[in-house]
Design a protein around this motif. Structure first.
Motif, PDB file in Angstrom:
ATOM      1  N   HIS A  58      -1.932  -1.874   4.345  1.00 18.86           N
ATOM      2  CA  HIS A  58      -1.105  -3.019   3.930  1.00 18.86           C
ATOM      3  C   HIS A  58      -0.954  -3.052   2.415  1.00 18.86           C
ATOM      4  N   PRO A  59      -0.444  -1.976   1.816  1.00 20.61           N
ATOM      5  CA  PRO A  59      -0.353  -2.013   0.350  1.00 20.61           C
ATOM      6  C   PRO A  59       0.638  -3.060  -0.128  1.00 20.61           C
ATOM      7  N   ARG A  60       0.229  -3.767  -1.168  1.00 19.93           N
ATOM      8  CA  ARG A  60       1.126  -4.720  -1.836  1.00 19.93           C
ATOM      9  C   ARG A  60       1.281  -4.214  -3.267  1.00 19.93           C
ATOM     10  N   ILE A  61       2.478  -3.798  -3.563  1.00 19.35           N
ATOM     11  CA  ILE A  61       2.702  -3.073  -4.806  1.00 19.35           C
ATOM     12  C   ILE A  61       3.563  -3.887  -5.759  1.00 19.35           C
ATOM     13  N   LYS A  62       3.149  -3.936  -7.009  1.00 20.78           N
ATOM     14  CA  LYS A  62       4.006  -4.552  -8.029  1.00 20.78           C
ATOM     15  C   LYS A  62       4.360  -3.474  -9.041  1.00 20.78           C
TER      16      LYS A  62
ATOM     17  N   ASP B  44      -0.851 -10.869  -5.559  1.00 18.76           N
ATOM     18  CA  ASP B  44      -2.157 -10.212  -5.753  1.00 18.76           C
ATOM     19  C   ASP B  44      -2.047  -8.755  -5.324  1.00 18.76           C
ATOM     20  N   PRO B  45      -1.444  -7.925  -6.181  1.00 20.81           N
ATOM     21  CA  PRO B  45      -1.156  -6.537  -5.788  1.00 20.81           C
ATOM     22  C   PRO B  45      -2.421  -5.716  -5.535  1.00 20.81           C
ATOM     23  N   THR B  46      -2.290  -4.781  -4.597  1.00 17.53           N
ATOM     24  CA  THR B  46      -3.353  -3.778  -4.425  1.00 17.53           C
ATOM     25  C   THR B  46      -3.060  -2.589  -5.325  1.00 17.53           C
ATOM     26  N   LEU B  47      -1.785  -2.492  -5.736  1.00 14.54           N
ATOM     27  CA  LEU B  47      -1.404  -1.401  -6.636  1.00 14.54           C
ATOM     28  C   LEU B  47      -0.402  -1.935  -7.652  1.00 14.54           C
TER      29      LEU B  47
ATOM     30  N   SER C 149      -9.507  -7.041  -6.653  1.00 15.24           N
ATOM     31  CA  SER C 149     -10.697  -6.259  -6.965  1.00 15.24           C
ATOM     32  C   SER C 149     -10.708  -5.032  -6.064  1.00 15.24           C
ATOM     33  N   GLY C 150     -10.927  -3.876  -6.661  1.00 18.44           N
ATOM     34  CA  GLY C 150     -10.892  -2.638  -5.877  1.00 18.44           C
ATOM     35  C   GLY C 150      -9.506  -2.033  -5.828  1.00 18.44           C
ATOM     36  N   GLY C 151      -8.539  -2.712  -6.447  1.00 18.22           N
ATOM     37  CA  GLY C 151      -7.169  -2.199  -6.441  1.00 18.22           C
ATOM     38  C   GLY C 151      -6.954  -1.134  -7.516  1.00 18.22           C
ATOM     39  N   THR C 152      -5.695  -0.721  -7.607  1.00 14.76           N
ATOM     40  CA  THR C 152      -5.367   0.392  -8.498  1.00 14.76           C
ATOM     41  C   THR C 152      -4.300  -0.013  -9.506  1.00 14.76           C
ATOM     42  N   ILE C 153      -4.441   0.487 -10.728  1.00 15.14           N
ATOM     43  CA  ILE C 153      -3.366   0.337 -11.709  1.00 15.14           C
ATOM     44  C   ILE C 153      -2.962   1.724 -12.183  1.00 15.14           C
ATOM     45  N   ILE C 154      -1.693   2.059 -11.997  1.00 21.91           N
ATOM     46  CA  ILE C 154      -1.150   3.284 -12.579  1.00 21.91           C
ATOM     47  C   ILE C 154      -0.320   2.841 -13.768  1.00 21.91           C
ATOM     48  N   TYR C 155      -0.667   3.344 -14.969  1.00 19.67           N
ATOM     49  CA  TYR C 155       0.118   2.920 -16.136  1.00 19.67           C
ATOM     50  C   TYR C 155       0.522   4.132 -16.958  1.00 19.67           C
TER      51      TYR C 155
ATOM     52  N   ALA D 124       3.207   9.829  -8.427  1.00 16.21           N
ATOM     53  CA  ALA D 124       1.810   9.409  -8.559  1.00 16.21           C
ATOM     54  C   ALA D 124       1.466   8.355  -7.517  1.00 16.21           C
ATOM     55  N   CYS D 125       2.389   7.439  -7.345  1.00 16.22           N
ATOM     56  CA  CYS D 125       2.194   6.333  -6.398  1.00 16.22           C
ATOM     57  C   CYS D 125       2.039   6.877  -4.975  1.00 16.22           C
ATOM     58  N   LEU D 126       2.895   7.823  -4.621  1.00 13.63           N
ATOM     59  CA  LEU D 126       2.834   8.387  -3.271  1.00 13.63           C
ATOM     60  C   LEU D 126       1.507   9.090  -3.027  1.00 13.63           C
ATOM     61  N   ALA D 127       1.071   9.847  -4.050  1.00 15.88           N
ATOM     62  CA  ALA D 127      -0.193  10.560  -3.910  1.00 15.88           C
ATOM     63  C   ALA D 127      -1.333   9.567  -3.737  1.00 15.88           C
TER      64      ALA D 127
END
Lengths: 356, 90, 478
Positions: free
Chosen positions: C300-304, C364-367, C385-391, C432-435
């Motif tokens: 159930h990814p919630r992506i922003k 509250d994004p997971t990514l 908490s435990g989520g991911t940030i790609i920047y 990156a997101c897909l991986a």
């Protein structure tokens, strides 16, 4: 069936054409403009007319003219534009002309802003125009419903010879979801009462004017009968987890989507809450609310307004159990966490807690 | 204006008949007098009597009409005035 | 033998059955010009042989009851809006003859906008405009066309220039537009003027039949009651008072140059509509997401996704949602909108799930994918908490401060430049997101990218950028 990831606003246009609608008259306004833009692109290709009118006043009167010819027709707007259309909607209802109007609501009063507020409830559901009339109002909350309820709206408008409003907020209009469109388009019905510029319809008259009081009374009684039939036949709502609920939360449009997530979370916390989502705002699902009122401990109405639909809930509930209200205004969208907190707090109030 | 030799049908005894004739639907006339003013040969007048609405309806004096139709176009009522013309076809 | 030469036109009812009482005569006052104009219009409809095709629009004003008299298709409309109603009727029924009949309050005051725009669009319509310099139906109030000094119920001391302005010359005003085909002002005060009026009425209707565009006849018409004059005095008043202000004559005539001014619609059958809408039949059997392939991934990814306008933030989100949909997931895409939209930043919310999606708003994004520094600073705190940030660390010179999240410093802009175009940093981020998500099929996404850009060169740049982002995440430790 044809599946497409599509904005709610654009889904309305495709659904309208699939429902046999052949003209769109509108004036740009955020957050409804995508509807006019998509209509400009598709209506001419589909053998119909798109025209950007000089105002919402002109738009709704163009709809009046198109509807009088018997073709399926529509317009779309948002708060301030809907206010300008109210006189025209009253005329449409009075002359018994079917049409579909999409209201993608925004913030008010005045210029307000372009964010998704639900402050149009009163002007749309209660009839912002003059006289004793009703508009049938659907409140879609997903891309799929933007399609399905648009198609239904055309059918219901023709069946009742009355304007039907699709009222949803900018959030539902702007977001994209997968939508399954039907693979076949509807052939619009032929209407014997229309004025079509031919020998068969030469004796027809479209008018909302009845100078003699007795004559107007007769006409209004006829409209009332129609509205009573609509109340019996058209009410729609969605219940989710209300069977064992101690608290029933009521919301429509984007609010109902957030509430669904929030209720899922409070259920995990052991709170028995359920969701009642009116799909028709008029006729309002008052019987269902009355039925629930006999066994639940409390209602919580959530709106992105200062409390408009809550009046109808209170009328239906009739005093007991308590009806609480939570509203956000200005175009702020309540977060899931905020609504979870609100439901939890309500569940902790003694009179509600009793049997939860 | 009054012509004693008028037989009431516009067909004068012993002379050429009038080219036209005017019929006024008494109940449709509002007595505005525009036809009287407009008639180029002056053969229309407001009657002395009243119709059921209380107007003095216009009337054709009975003779001298040329069938020009000017009174018809001056009259605001759709069917108050009908202008007839004499035809040679029998 | 005498035969009828001038009689009630066919296109007017013999008896006015829609009228409450006195079904023989009109409701107009003695000497009122409306009746004359009604007759001339009906006469022309008869002569042109278009009774069945005609639609008469009754306005609000003294002529509100037009439908009681005209034996044609009839519609009564709101005050001033007849040109808008007429526009839509004519567009729907190009073969019909649509007649808008309006008074000076209706057309020149409340309906000023509608008449101007219908004229300017050159709608193939016929408008008859009764100008009697007063409001008749409401009891003799001032009209926009009321003369200076003229006493009315709302100008009891006479119309004053400094207060009410000049009388409005509608004919001249509309004649200054390019759109109208034919505009003439006529009057009803004597035989000669009435005959001219008849000819103008005939021409204005004929123009529409021949597809010559917008025609309007302004008719200076006596209102004995409103003016407090006898019918004959009222005619004199038209000549003596109105004519000097409203000169008669043809104000514009392009009729000869306006052939084929008919807006016909394309003929499209219902069966062709789905094709016109670009709808493609999809298999009834919905693809079921392959959960085995994605064991361990968040279902159930919630992506922003956030950045500045022009970085392709919304596009990145759409590709994710579209790919998810094709693989059978429930998806939603929600753009930055309303109060979210400020300072040129853009963001969108994408949810994927094997369950129907409740709120499409990701609070509250997971990514979080942050493509500029303000986005990282604004949304870092929202990540679960435990989520991911790609920047994009090639543009953002700070790192996320939170210890409880997985921060991936992706040099998106640098990798995009290496791939051939710095502007495809969003595609690097997509890879990156897909991986990182591990739930979407990479080939399906690259095919989608290829479909979106037809140019071979761009496809190659996109392909390289996607691979660079994808590999960067897979090759990263942890």
């Amino acid at each position: 069936m044809a599946r497409e990831l599509i904005k709610g606003n654009e889904a309305i246009v495709k659904a309208a054409l699939l429902a046999g609608c052949r003209s769109f008259y509108g004036y740009p306004i955020t957050p409804a403009s995508e509807i006019a833009e998509a209509a400009a692109r598709y209506f001419p290709l589909a053998g119909g007319t798109f025209l950007q009118a000089e105002s919402e006043i002109a738009s709704i009167n163009m709809v009046y003219g198109a509807a009088a010819t018997g073709e399926r027709t529509m317009t779309a707007s948002s708060g301030p534009g809907m206010s300008l259309m109210q006189e025209g909607i009253s005329y449409l209802a009075g002359a018994e002309l079917p049409c579909v109007i999409a209201d993608i609501t925004r913030g008010g009063p005045g210029l307000g802003n372009i964010a998704p507020e639900q402050g149009d409830y009163h002007q749309i559901v209660k009839g912002g125009g003059h006289g004793n009339y009703r508009t049938i109002v659907y409140a879609p909350n997903s891309g799929q419903e933007m399609c399905d309820l648009t198609m239904l709206a055309f059918e219901v408008a023709d069946r009742y010879r009355n304007p039907v409003v699709l009222m949803t907020d900018g959030a539902i209009g702007q977001m994209m979801e997968p939508v399954d469109f039907p693979a076949l388009a509807v052939e619009a019905p032929v209407k014997s009462w229309a004025v079509r510029g031919n020998a068969e319809t030469r004796g027809n008259l479209i008018s909302s004017f009845h100078m003699l009081p007795e004559e107007l009374e007769r006409h209004e009684r006829h409209l009332e009968e129609k509205y009573a039939a609509a109340c019996r036949e058209l009410v729609r709502w969605e219940s989710w987890q209300t069977e064992d609920a101690g608290i029933v939360v009521i919301g429509y449009g984007i609010v109902s989507r957030i509430l669904r997530t929030a209720i899922g979370r409070v259920r995990e916390m052991g709170i028995r809450a359920g969701l009642l989502r009116p799909i028709t705002l008029w006729p309002f699902p008052e019987e269902e609310i009355k039925r629930l009122a006999e066994r639940v401990n409390g209602f919580l109405v959530v709106e992105m307004s200062n409390g408009q639909m809550v009046d109808d809930v209170r009328l239906a509930v009739g005093g007991r159990p308590p009806v609480e209200f939570y509203g956000r205004v200005g175009g702020t969208i309540p977060t899931t966490g905020e609504l979870v907190d609100r439901i939890v707090r309500m569940s902790e109030v003694s009179h509600v807690r009793q049997s939860i | 204006m009054k012509r004693e030799d008028n037989d009431g049908n516009g067909e004068m005894k012993g002379s050429k008949p009038d080219r036209g004739r005017v019929e006024v639907a008494v109940e449709e006339c509002k007595g505005c007098g525009l036809c009287v003013e407009a008639c180029p040969v002056g053969v229309m007048r407001l009657g002395e009597g009243f119709n059921s609405h209380g107007y003095h309806p216009a009337e054709y004096t009975g003779t001298g009409c040329t069938g020009c139709g000017v009174c018809f176009f001056a009259c605001p009522e759709p069917g108050a005035i009908t202008v007839l013309r004499l035809t040679m076809n029998r | 033998m005498y035969v009828k030469a001038y009689e009630r036109p066919q296109s007017l009812y013999r008896e006015f059955e829609r009228k409450a009482e006195d079904r023989r005569s009109t409701h107009y006052c003695p000497g009122c010009g409306h009746g004359n104009l009604h007759k001339y219009i009906a006469e022309a409809i008869d002569e042109l042989g278009v009774q069945d095709r005609t639609i008469f629009i009754s306005p609000v004003g003294c002529s509100v009851y037009g439908y009681q008299y005209f034996d044609v298709g009839n519609i009564q409309v709101a005050h001033g809006r007849a040109p808008a109603v007429a526009t839509a009727m004519k567009r729907a029924l190009p073969e019909s003859l649509v007649v808008s009949y309006q008074g000076d309050g209706d057309l020149a005051a409340i309906g000023g906008n509608e008449i101007m725009h219908a004229a300017n669009r050159g709608e193939n319509l016929t408008v008859f405009f009764i100008n009697n310099a007063i409001y008749g139906m409401t009891g003799g109030q001032m009209a926009p066309t009321t003369l200076l000094g003229q006493k009315t119920a709302t100008t009891p001391f006479g119309r004053v220039l400094q207060s009410e302005g000049y009388p409005l010359r509608v004919g001249e005003l509309l004649a200054s537009l390019e759109g109208p085909s034919y505009i003439e002002r006529v009057a009803l005060y004597d035989t000669a003027s009435r005959m001219k009026a008849r000819r103008a009425v005939h021409k204005a209707l004929k123009n529409q039949i021949e597809g010559r565009g917008f025609s309007l006849v302004e008719v200076l018409s006596p209102c004995p009651t409103g003016w407090g004059l006898s019918p004959n005095e009222a005619c004199d008043w038209v000549r003596e008072q109105l004519l000097p202000v409203y000169p008669l004559g043809v104000l514009r005539d392009q009729s000869e140059h306006r052939e084929g001014w008919v807006r016909r619609r394309a003929i499209v059958t219902p069966a062709e509509i789905p094709h016109v809408l670009g709808l493609r039949e999809t298999a009834e059997t919905v693809t079921v997401p392959n959960r085995e392939r994605i064991s361990g991934a968040n279902l159930h990814p919630r992506i922003k996704i956030a950045g500045f306008g022009g970085q392709g933030v919304l596009f990145l989100g759409k590709i994710l949602a579209e790919a998810g949909m094709h693989e059978g997931w429930h998806v939603s895409w929600f753009p930055s909108y309303g109060p979210e939209m400020r300072g040129g930043t853009a963001n969108c919310h994408v949810s994927l799930s094997d369950q129907p999606i409740g709120s499409p708003i990701v609070s509250d994004p997971t990514l979080l994918i942050a493509l500029n520094r303000p986005s990282l600073e604004r949304f870092e705190a929202e990540v679960v908490s435990g989520g991911t940030i790609i920047y994009d660390c090639s543009l953002i010179d700070v790192a996320p401060a939170r210890p409880d999240i997985d921060a991936i410093a992706l040099p998106a802009t640098t990798l995009a430049t290496d791939a051939g175009n710095a502007r495809v940093a969003n595609v690097v981020a997509l890879g990156a997101c897909l991986a990182k998500m591990g739930m979407l099929n990479r080939e399906a996404v690259t095919h989608m990218l290829d479909d979106l850009s037809r140019e071979k060169g761009k496809q190659e740049v996109n392909g390289r950028a996607f691979e660079a982002g994808y590999r960067f995440v897979l090759d990263s430790p942890g």
